[in-house]
Design an enzyme around this catalytic site. Structure first.
Site, PDB file in Angstrom:
ATOM      1  N   GLU A 137     -25.882   7.835  17.971  1.00  0.00           N
ATOM      2  CA  GLU A 137     -26.419   9.027  18.653  1.00  0.00           C
ATOM      3  C   GLU A 137     -25.991   9.061  20.115  1.00  0.00           C
ATOM      4  O   GLU A 137     -25.946  10.123  20.735  1.00  0.00           O
ATOM      5  CB  GLU A 137     -27.940   9.111  18.519  1.00  0.00           C
ATOM      6  N   HIS A 194     -31.614   9.432  14.906  1.00  0.00           N
ATOM      7  CA  HIS A 194     -32.389   8.464  15.673  1.00  0.00           C
ATOM      8  C   HIS A 194     -33.148   7.509  14.761  1.00  0.00           C
ATOM      9  O   HIS A 194     -33.681   7.952  13.756  1.00  0.00           O
ATOM     10  CB  HIS A 194     -33.384   9.217  16.569  1.00  0.00           C
ATOM     11  N   TYR A 221      -3.947  -7.729  17.728  1.00  0.00           N
ATOM     12  CA  TYR A 221      -4.939  -7.562  16.657  1.00  0.00           C
ATOM     13  C   TYR A 221      -5.240  -8.899  15.959  1.00  0.00           C
ATOM     14  O   TYR A 221      -6.389  -9.284  15.807  1.00  0.00           O
ATOM     15  CB  TYR A 221      -4.376  -6.658  15.556  1.00  0.00           C
ATOM     16  N   THR A 224       0.883  -6.683   2.088  1.00  0.00           N
ATOM     17  CA  THR A 224       0.228  -7.450   3.150  1.00  0.00           C
ATOM     18  C   THR A 224      -1.265  -7.148   3.222  1.00  0.00           C
ATOM     19  O   THR A 224      -2.092  -8.057   3.280  1.00  0.00           O
ATOM     20  CB  THR A 224       0.870  -7.107   4.515  1.00  0.00           C
ATOM     21  N   CYS A 225      -1.622  -5.878   3.222  1.00  0.00           N
ATOM     22  CA  CYS A 225      -3.020  -5.500   3.439  1.00  0.00           C
ATOM     23  C   CYS A 225      -3.938  -6.132   2.407  1.00  0.00           C
ATOM     24  O   CYS A 225      -4.960  -6.720   2.744  1.00  0.00           O
ATOM     25  CB  CYS A 225      -3.145  -3.979   3.404  1.00  0.00           C
ATOM     26  N   GLU A 227      -8.719 -11.105  15.993  1.00  0.00           N
ATOM     27  CA  GLU A 227      -9.495 -11.080  14.745  1.00  0.00           C
ATOM     28  C   GLU A 227      -9.707 -12.496  14.213  1.00  0.00           C
ATOM     29  O   GLU A 227     -10.822 -12.877  13.840  1.00  0.00           O
ATOM     30  CB  GLU A 227      -8.792 -10.210  13.704  1.00  0.00           C
ATOM     31  N   ARG A 258      -3.226  -5.241  24.543  1.00  0.00           N
ATOM     32  CA  ARG A 258      -2.444  -4.297  25.328  1.00  0.00           C
ATOM     33  C   ARG A 258      -2.310  -2.974  24.560  1.00  0.00           C
ATOM     34  O   ARG A 258      -2.119  -2.978  23.341  1.00  0.00           O
ATOM     35  CB  ARG A 258      -1.052  -4.876  25.581  1.00  0.00           C
ATOM     36  N   GLY A 308       3.027 -11.056  16.804  1.00  0.00           N
ATOM     37  CA  GLY A 308       3.670  -9.851  16.324  1.00  0.00           C
ATOM     38  C   GLY A 308       4.335 -10.058  14.972  1.00  0.00           C
ATOM     39  O   GLY A 308       4.372 -11.163  14.436  1.00  0.00           O
ATOM     40  N   SER A 355       0.827  -1.218   0.000  1.00  0.00           N
ATOM     41  CA  SER A 355       0.000   0.000   0.000  1.00  0.00           C
ATOM     42  C   SER A 355       0.861   1.267   0.000  1.00  0.00           C
ATOM     43  O   SER A 355       0.593   2.207  -0.746  1.00  0.00           O
ATOM     44  CB  SER A 355      -0.899   0.024   1.227  1.00  0.00           C
ATOM     45  N   ALA A 409      -9.017   0.332  14.170  1.00  0.00           N
ATOM     46  CA  ALA A 409     -10.071  -0.615  14.551  1.00  0.00           C
ATOM     47  C   ALA A 409      -9.487  -2.000  14.636  1.00  0.00           C
ATOM     48  O   ALA A 409      -8.524  -2.326  13.937  1.00  0.00           O
ATOM     49  CB  ALA A 409     -11.194  -0.598  13.523  1.00  0.00           C
ATOM     50  N   LYS A 459      -8.837 -10.660   5.309  1.00  0.00           N
ATOM     51  CA  LYS A 459      -9.290 -10.857   6.706  1.00  0.00           C
ATOM     52  C   LYS A 459     -10.698 -10.299   6.897  1.00  0.00           C
ATOM     53  O   LYS A 459     -11.571 -10.955   7.459  1.00  0.00           O
ATOM     54  CB  LYS A 459      -8.287 -10.191   7.641  1.00  0.00           C
TER      55      LYS A 459
END
Ligand code: NDP
Length: 460
Positions: free
Chosen positions: A440, A435, A177, A42-43, A181, A204, A261, A15, A340, A51
């Site tokens: 919200e 709503h 992560y 990788t991504c 996941e 962590r 890792g 990337s 995320a 993933k």
């Protein structure tokens, strides 16, 4: 005649490398890039994209379960791993093609092969020798596993996308992560999953309450945890693998996956001879302009181990290209980067955790909310959403936003803009909610948590 073959030669078409080369070419530079694997890095090839598709696939089980409450009868659902696996790989190959045509469209020459630095302006790619005024290293990182007896019997995340069959029992080592996941993916698809993190809580570095919410949420969905444990050895036991923990307990599984890792891809680049320094973690040391200790050589992305996220590598690549070729010097800004974890439940965050903020600000106002999302009221699914705002009391600025629950990443991405703009809690309060949504809640939280007892605060 130009002194060099290229103005810029990039090693690694992930990337970051692809973005840097396209932008540099757009600014008029003559650019070449080498890659010995599929284009996308990788991504695209063995990370975020495949993933996330597996995460979508594994969510379907719950959607089907909850469908009955909405009046749908779904007769005996069954799952075929080979279909999901192969469809994901088809998409990966499509994206590889898209990336190749992006390079071509930008006028970047793709040289197939592994790059090795010969000197500060020369790269060998297989038999071919190319020269460039500037060289950019964007070689990423690869999974790392501890040196325990039998570690070679385990797979890593790269392998998980190509499994011949869905394993019945999976042991995942690590609590970062990738561990959480993939635990969610295998669990959702029907495997029995045990996660072995070496601490009591996964993830962590994230806000402590969110770490707990993720771990509890995963456990509620059936993922088992052997916390505070480490693997002493792995052995074959017939077709299975026997994992012995340091306390002597054993776990039997069809696959063991190490998610402990990743380490920067620097081997074989020839960096030491050139005087390109590495940091203590073995990553390429760079300054704030992504320049290495050799003036004509730059590095971006995971190989520099700054903030190992795809959009960060893209930002670093873009800043590099604008600075060196676009007459627009720009440093990558590593503050308030949202991120995320596509665990189930999902976690997303921007800014500081409460623990980090307490080390910086004298007084914090904490707002938190936990609720069952409307979607699950009919089905009765016991899944909660957790949201938290961390506010610097002195300035009223929101310095941390955290969410655990459905669509957390989608929501926090939007809120990250407000955080980047320095939004205060008063601005959150002045924003009208949509709503009915979960989001919200972020603009309607009014009740502050009581401040921690002074002694507890002083101790932190
Ligand atoms: P992480 O650094 O996130 O986690 C590594 C985990 O392995 C930690 O729980 C760590 O424990 C544990 N660990 C490390 N060494 C050992 C050991 N010797 N024995 C047992 N456990 C050990 O790495 P990942 O591999 O999960 O992911 C790599 C990087 O990729 C991430 O940092 C992230 O930047 C990126 N990534 C981002 C994603 C996203 O944005 N959604 C998705 C996947 C990856 P401890 O905490 O104690 O150190």
């Amino acid at each position: 005649m130009a002194a060099y073959d290229y103005d810029l030669f990039v090693i690694g078409a992930g990337s970051g490398g692809v973005r840097a080369s396209r932008i540099a070419a757009g600014h008029g530079a003559r650019v070449g890039i080498c890659e010995d694997d599929l284009v996308g890095g990788t991504c695209v090839i063995r990370g975020c994209v495949p993933k996330k598709l597996l995460v979508y696939g594994s969510h379907v089980a719950e959607e089907v379960e909850d469908a009955a409450a909405y009046g749908w009868t779904v007769p005996h659902p069954s799952f075929d791993w080979a279909t999901l696996r192969d469809n994901v790989q088809k998409e990966v190959m499509r994206l590889n093609g898209v990336y190749k045509s992006l390079l071509k469209g930008a006028g970047v020459e793709l040289v197939v092969g592994r790059g090795r630095l010969m000197d500060a302006h020369t790269v060998a790619v297989g038999e071919r020798i190319v020269t460039a005024e500037t060289i950019l290293i964007a070689t990423g990182a690869r999974p790392w596993r501890p040196d325990v007896p039998g570690a070679e019997l385990a797979i890593v995340s790269d392998d998980a996308f190509h499994l011949p069959a869905l394993p019945k029992r999976v042991v995942i080592v690590g609590g970062g992560y990738i561990a959480v996941e993939f635990a969610g993916v295998f669990n959702g698809l029907g495997s029995e999953v045990t996660v072995v993190p070496r601490r009591e809580l996964v993830l962590r570095g994230f806000d402590e309450e969110c770490r707990k919410a993720v771990q509890d949420g995963m456990a509620a969905k059936g993922v088992r945890f052997r916390t505070g444990a480490q693997i002493a050895k792995l052995e074959r036991k017939g077709a299975a693998i026997l994992a012995t923990l340091q306390d002597g307990a054993t776990l039997e599984a069809d696959i063991v996956m190490y998610a402990t890792g990743r380490s920067p891809n620097v081997a074989g680049l020839g960096l030491d001879k050139l005087g390109v320094h590495l940091d203590k973690a073995g990553a390429i040391a760079v300054d704030e302009w992504s320049r290495t200790t050799v003036a004509s050589i730059y590095a971006i992305g995971d190989v520099t181990n700054r903030l190992n996220l795809t959009p960060v590598a893209i930002m670093e690549g873009h800043c590099f290209a604008d600075t060196v070729y676009g007459k627009r010097p720009r440093k990558a800004d590593h503050h308030d980067v949202p991120s995320a974890v596509f665990s189930q439940p999902q976690l997303s965050t921007v800014g500081l955790s409460e623990e980090q903020a307490r080390r910086i600000y004298a007084n914090l106002h904490i707002y938190a909310s936990s609720f069952r999302p409307m979607k699950y009221t009919l089905s009765g699914r016991e899944q909660r959403t957790f949201m938290k705002l961390v506010v610097d009391a002195a300035s009223d600025r929101v310095v941390g936003v955290h969410m655990v629950g459905d669509d957390a990443a989608e929501l926090v991405q939007g809120i990250a803009i407000a955080i980047k703009a320095g939004a205060t809690k008063a601005i959150f309060d002045a924003t009208v909610g949509i709503h009915p949504t979960a989001g919200e809640e972020f603009v309607t939280m009014r009740t502050r948590r009581p401040d921690p007892a002074p002694t507890a605060q002083a101790a932190q």
